[in-house]
Design a protein around this motif. Sequence first.
Motif, mmCIF file in Angstrom:
data_model
loop_
_atom_site.group_PDB
_atom_site.id
_atom_site.type_symbol
_atom_site.label_atom_id
_atom_site.label_comp_id
_atom_site.label_asym_id
_atom_site.label_seq_id
_atom_site.Cartn_x
_atom_site.Cartn_y
_atom_site.Cartn_z
ATOM 1 N N LEU A 111 -24.362 59.435 -33.242
ATOM 2 C CA LEU A 111 -23.486 58.571 -33.570
ATOM 3 C C LEU A 111 -23.885 57.193 -34.501
ATOM 4 O O LEU A 111 -23.341 57.386 -35.666
ATOM 5 C CB LEU A 111 -22.540 58.163 -32.364
ATOM 6 C CG LEU A 111 -21.366 57.217 -32.835
ATOM 7 C CD1 LEU A 111 -20.422 57.563 -33.682
ATOM 8 C CD2 LEU A 111 -20.745 56.483 -31.378
ATOM 9 N N PHE A 112 -24.856 56.793 -33.883
ATOM 10 C CA PHE A 112 -25.192 55.373 -34.405
ATOM 11 C C PHE A 112 -26.473 55.556 -35.587
ATOM 12 O O PHE A 112 -26.840 54.606 -36.175
ATOM 13 C CB PHE A 112 -25.787 54.570 -33.242
ATOM 14 C CG PHE A 112 -24.558 54.118 -32.579
ATOM 15 C CD1 PHE A 112 -23.674 53.264 -32.989
ATOM 16 C CD2 PHE A 112 -24.317 54.524 -31.124
ATOM 17 C CE1 PHE A 112 -22.547 52.786 -32.270
ATOM 18 C CE2 PHE A 112 -23.076 53.998 -30.461
ATOM 19 C CZ PHE A 112 -22.473 53.124 -30.985
ATOM 20 N N GLU A 115 -12.024 49.535 -30.817
ATOM 21 C CA GLU A 115 -12.530 50.804 -31.021
ATOM 22 C C GLU A 115 -13.542 50.585 -32.513
ATOM 23 O O GLU A 115 -14.250 51.255 -32.585
ATOM 24 C CB GLU A 115 -11.479 51.763 -31.448
ATOM 25 C CG GLU A 115 -10.453 52.011 -30.496
ATOM 26 C CD GLU A 115 -9.382 51.002 -29.731
ATOM 27 O OE1 GLU A 115 -9.113 50.065 -31.035
ATOM 28 O OE2 GLU A 115 -9.094 50.879 -29.032
ATOM 29 N N ARG A 162 -17.222 57.964 -30.223
ATOM 30 C CA ARG A 162 -17.780 56.560 -29.658
ATOM 31 C C ARG A 162 -17.045 56.376 -28.295
ATOM 32 O O ARG A 162 -17.536 55.897 -27.195
ATOM 33 C CB ARG A 162 -17.345 55.314 -30.591
ATOM 34 C CG ARG A 162 -17.760 54.117 -29.999
ATOM 35 C CD ARG A 162 -17.386 52.916 -31.001
ATOM 36 N NE ARG A 162 -18.313 52.937 -32.123
ATOM 37 C CZ ARG A 162 -17.835 53.299 -33.273
ATOM 38 N NH1 ARG A 162 -16.734 53.874 -33.487
ATOM 39 N NH2 ARG A 162 -18.717 53.156 -34.407
ATOM 40 N N GLU A 163 -15.904 56.718 -28.138
ATOM 41 C CA GLU A 163 -15.006 56.368 -26.881
ATOM 42 C C GLU A 163 -15.482 57.475 -25.681
ATOM 43 O O GLU A 163 -15.596 56.782 -24.703
ATOM 44 C CB GLU A 163 -13.498 56.793 -27.333
ATOM 45 C CG GLU A 163 -13.082 55.829 -28.336
ATOM 46 C CD GLU A 163 -13.358 54.513 -28.293
ATOM 47 O OE1 GLU A 163 -13.710 53.710 -27.148
ATOM 48 O OE2 GLU A 163 -13.292 53.566 -29.131
ATOM 49 N N HIS A 182 -19.451 48.265 -32.522
ATOM 50 C CA HIS A 182 -20.521 49.200 -32.128
ATOM 51 C C HIS A 182 -21.084 49.267 -30.776
ATOM 52 O O HIS A 182 -22.093 50.042 -30.456
ATOM 53 C CB HIS A 182 -21.550 48.968 -33.063
ATOM 54 C CG HIS A 182 -21.273 49.311 -34.599
ATOM 55 N ND1 HIS A 182 -22.373 49.418 -35.654
ATOM 56 C CD2 HIS A 182 -20.149 49.860 -35.199
ATOM 57 C CE1 HIS A 182 -21.743 49.929 -36.637
ATOM 58 N NE2 HIS A 182 -20.461 50.003 -36.458
ATOM 59 N N ILE A 234 -21.659 49.907 -27.097
ATOM 60 C CA ILE A 234 -21.334 51.056 -26.037
ATOM 61 C C ILE A 234 -21.260 50.624 -24.708
ATOM 62 O O ILE A 234 -20.706 51.696 -23.893
ATOM 63 C CB ILE A 234 -22.727 52.028 -26.016
ATOM 64 C CG1 ILE A 234 -22.336 53.406 -26.020
ATOM 65 C CG2 ILE A 234 -24.200 51.539 -25.446
ATOM 66 C CD1 ILE A 234 -21.619 54.055 -26.738
ATOM 67 N N CYS A 267 -18.694 58.351 -25.708
ATOM 68 C CA CYS A 267 -19.985 57.625 -25.249
ATOM 69 C C CYS A 267 -19.935 56.739 -24.139
ATOM 70 O O CYS A 267 -20.458 56.347 -23.299
ATOM 71 C CB CYS A 267 -20.839 57.565 -26.355
ATOM 72 S SG CYS A 267 -21.291 58.771 -27.330
ATOM 73 N N ARG A 268 -18.742 55.743 -24.458
ATOM 74 C CA ARG A 268 -18.318 54.802 -23.519
ATOM 75 C C ARG A 268 -18.212 55.152 -22.147
ATOM 76 O O ARG A 268 -18.403 54.441 -21.354
ATOM 77 C CB ARG A 268 -17.233 53.728 -24.294
ATOM 78 C CG ARG A 268 -17.768 53.068 -25.592
ATOM 79 C CD ARG A 268 -16.489 52.271 -26.124
ATOM 80 N NE ARG A 268 -17.047 51.326 -27.138
ATOM 81 C CZ ARG A 268 -16.230 50.689 -27.944
ATOM 82 N NH1 ARG A 268 -14.929 51.280 -28.109
ATOM 83 N NH2 ARG A 268 -16.571 49.822 -28.710
ATOM 84 N N THR A 327 -25.360 59.580 -28.402
ATOM 85 C CA THR A 327 -25.148 57.999 -28.899
ATOM 86 C C THR A 327 -26.224 58.005 -30.256
ATOM 87 O O THR A 327 -25.902 57.452 -31.062
ATOM 88 C CB THR A 327 -25.590 57.091 -27.963
ATOM 89 O OG1 THR A 327 -25.039 57.132 -26.801
ATOM 90 C CG2 THR A 327 -25.909 55.653 -28.640
#
Length: 236
Positions: free
Chosen positions: A169-170, A10, A134-135, A13, A15, A137-138, A166
Amino acid sequence: MAMYGDVGDESDHDIDHLSLWHVTQCWAFLPHRPGEERMQSFRKARARLERLSLINLDRASKAISCHSLGYSWARERIPRPDEVWKASALTLALSTEERRDWQPFTPSLAQHFEMSFTMWLQMHGLSSSLFDQREVCRIWYAFAWQMYRASSTLTVGICKQLAEETKKLFDRENDALPMADVQYLLSIAYQENGQIKEVLELLEHVVRVQERLAEDHPGRLASQHALAIAYVPMGR
């Protein structure tokens, strides 16, 4: 489960893969019974639904399709739709990982990816307390690839939503590489739609960002190859 621990966790970084988090979250929705007992319950439920003509079982391909009324009935009676969506989205996303038979596999599930995406947007968009950003987005990245392979009309839509989330987030983490993965996917979805201007803008940006990667990195080579193909009709 070990497979997901090997590809990342987790805290990284990237994706473009799922993590052990997705596996553990999915287990939370599965009854803790011996494997054979779970299969017996599944077969019993499947037989009952088939008798009611709510599902159709293709025994040659081992595929199960559900009548549209079944989806509508379930949605109207789900007491906690977010939790049910979470369980089904995790199951769908995990089923895509490490698939080598995507050509027969993806078309059979394309409608499910589309429905899951549409239901999420109807409920609350991509931001939710159910998931770490993030999860989720994955999950959408896994969905978007499958929808692209199935030539779904919703591919550009999910890629744009994914790119927006994304970026939020990034940008905070000052890392452009995960965003480049999403932009590459969006660019090839645009290309399939014939949106050449958008393709060139995105791919030129992605190629510049990925200059940080090794010259023989598969992601860098893929985006360079896609840009070269986009240049050909323009005589460049």
